[in-house]
Design a protein around this motif. Structure first.
Motif, PDB file in Angstrom:
ATOM      1  N   TRP A 204     -11.904  42.456  23.903  1.00  0.00           N
ATOM      2  CA  TRP A 204     -12.239  43.852  24.107  1.00  0.00           C
ATOM      3  C   TRP A 204     -13.202  44.050  25.273  1.00  0.00           C
ATOM      4  O   TRP A 204     -13.050  44.990  26.070  1.00  0.00           O
ATOM      5  N   ALA A 205     -14.197  43.192  25.421  1.00  0.00           N
ATOM      6  CA  ALA A 205     -15.167  43.357  26.508  1.00  0.00           C
ATOM      7  C   ALA A 205     -14.466  43.312  27.868  1.00  0.00           C
ATOM      8  O   ALA A 205     -14.744  44.130  28.751  1.00  0.00           O
ATOM      9  N   ALA A 225     -13.529  51.442  16.985  1.00  0.00           N
ATOM     10  CA  ALA A 225     -12.701  50.552  16.169  1.00  0.00           C
ATOM     11  C   ALA A 225     -12.868  49.098  16.588  1.00  0.00           C
ATOM     12  O   ALA A 225     -12.994  48.203  15.735  1.00  0.00           O
ATOM     13  N   TYR A 226     -12.901  48.841  17.903  1.00  0.00           N
ATOM     14  CA  TYR A 226     -13.038  47.458  18.356  1.00  0.00           C
ATOM     15  C   TYR A 226     -14.442  46.921  18.082  1.00  0.00           C
ATOM     16  O   TYR A 226     -14.604  45.744  17.725  1.00  0.00           O
ATOM     17  N   ARG A 227     -15.441  47.756  18.223  1.00  0.00           N
ATOM     18  CA  ARG A 227     -16.804  47.295  17.914  1.00  0.00           C
ATOM     19  C   ARG A 227     -16.916  46.910  16.440  1.00  0.00           C
ATOM     20  O   ARG A 227     -17.518  45.887  16.090  1.00  0.00           O
ATOM     21  N   ALA A 228     -16.349  47.726  15.574  1.00  0.00           N
ATOM     22  CA  ALA A 228     -16.387  47.421  14.137  1.00  0.00           C
ATOM     23  C   ALA A 228     -15.576  46.164  13.834  1.00  0.00           C
ATOM     24  O   ALA A 228     -15.995  45.317  13.031  1.00  0.00           O
ATOM     25  N   ALA A 229     -14.410  46.035  14.474  1.00  0.00           N
ATOM     26  CA  ALA A 229     -13.553  44.875  14.219  1.00  0.00           C
ATOM     27  C   ALA A 229     -14.209  43.584  14.681  1.00  0.00           C
ATOM     28  O   ALA A 229     -14.081  42.536  14.019  1.00  0.00           O
ATOM     29  N   GLY A 233     -15.007  40.387  12.344  1.00  0.00           N
ATOM     30  CA  GLY A 233     -14.105  39.275  12.592  1.00  0.00           C
ATOM     31  C   GLY A 233     -12.635  39.646  12.475  1.00  0.00           C
ATOM     32  O   GLY A 233     -11.802  38.803  12.107  1.00  0.00           O
ATOM     33  N   ARG A 234     -12.302  40.909  12.771  1.00  0.00           N
ATOM     34  CA  ARG A 234     -10.919  41.375  12.635  1.00  0.00           C
ATOM     35  C   ARG A 234     -10.331  41.816  13.975  1.00  0.00           C
ATOM     36  O   ARG A 234      -9.387  42.606  14.015  1.00  0.00           O
ATOM     37  N   HIS A 235     -10.861  41.299  15.070  1.00  0.00           N
ATOM     38  CA  HIS A 235     -10.439  41.763  16.393  1.00  0.00           C
ATOM     39  C   HIS A 235      -8.938  41.609  16.601  1.00  0.00           C
ATOM     40  O   HIS A 235      -8.239  42.561  16.979  1.00  0.00           O
TER      41      HIS A 235
END
Length: 288
Positions: A204-205, A225-229, A233-235
């Motif tokens: 994501w970064a 959503a990506y920050r939370a994932a 550990g759900r990226h």
């Protein structure tokens, strides 16, 4: 949901390890029978020779259709057309014709003193050779250098009028972004195929930085959503779900082709393709 025609983008290796990664990517994705693999240039045309060599080897060893990128950056018209002729001589007659990113150290595109001023000039020159199928870039969120979305679309129309056969878009995060762009292009009189570019987000970064550079709008909910994932550990699970949903929404709206930016990391792309019912049809045995 109809099964789409697909294509994949890879980039040329800069090291032995990277070369194996490229061939591993081809090994993993070629059985999905893509329309073509496209081989990029680095920023500022820095991998011109590497791009030629990678396209050549990929074509020779696998027999796969290959589309080579060609830009206006860092070369004279004569040098650029000689590069195109080298592609033609090795059987690569599909070109992705682009203006290209600024050369290293430049903040904006500066034409070579004896080079092509822009992508339209490059496309016209390639069209005169009558040797190539040409694809060009398109920008659903508008090109960063365009003064407006109207100007962005009119410039795409100029590229088609100059001889381009198809366009591939920059990546985007929501289906409506592409669909609005497709409708606006049709309203402007563009009738040729515009293929949505899809980025399965492996990191994501990196994807966020890439989006900032190319003007792709990142919706707040995607960021959250990506920050939370990442925290949970759900990226990869999220990336697979969002990319599959994006592709499904596009297909439901009549899209027939998808172009995946693989970043030489085939796993997510392969998973998304399988989710759409695209399964291996053959084995690629000659790539080493």
């Amino acid at each position: 949901m109809n099964t789409p025609a697909i294509s994949f983008e890879v980039f040329p290796p800069r090291s032995v390890d990277a070369a194996f990664k490229l061939w591993d990517t081809a090994q993993a994705l070629a059985p999905l029978t893509p329309r073509f693999f496209s081989v990029t240039y680095g920023a500022g045309g820095t991998t011109r020779d590497l791009s030629h060599d990678a396209a050549h080897v990929l074509r020779r060893t696998s027999g796969l259709p290959v589309a080579a990128h060609l830009t206006c950056v860092g070369a004279s018209k004569k040098e650029t057309l000689e590069t195109a002729e080298r592609f033609a001589k090795i059987g690569i007659t599909d070109i992705v014709a682009l203006r290209g990113d600024p050369a290293d150290g430049d903040t904006s595109f500066q034409p070579h003193p004896q080079g092509f001023a822009n992508s339209v000039d490059l496309i016209e020159a390639l069209a005169e050779t009558d040797k190539f199928t040409m694809r060009v870039g398109a920008y659903p969120d508008s090109h960063p250098d365009a003064v407006s979305q109207h100007a962005n679309i009119q410039y795409l129309k100029r590229k088609f009028d100059a001889g381009a056969d198809e366009a591939i878009t920059q990546f985007f995060f929501e289906a409506d972004t592409f669909l609005r762009f497709r409708d606006a292009c049709a309203a402007a009189g563009i009738t040729k195929k515009i293929i949505p570019g899809i980025l399965p987000v492996a990191n994501w970064a990196s994807a966020r930085k890439f989006a900032d550079r190319c003007g792709a709008v990142v919706p707040a909910w995607i960021e959250e959503a990506y920050r939370a994932a990442e925290r949970d550990g759900r990226h990869d699970l999220l990336a697979t779900a969002l990319c599959t949903e994006l592709c499904s929404d596009l297909l439901d709206e009549g899209v027939e082709d998808l172009h995946f930016y693989t970043l030489n990391r085939p796993e997510l792309t392969k998973t998304v393709c399988h989710a759409m019912g695209i399964t291996p049809r053959s084995e690629l045995s000659n790539v080493a």
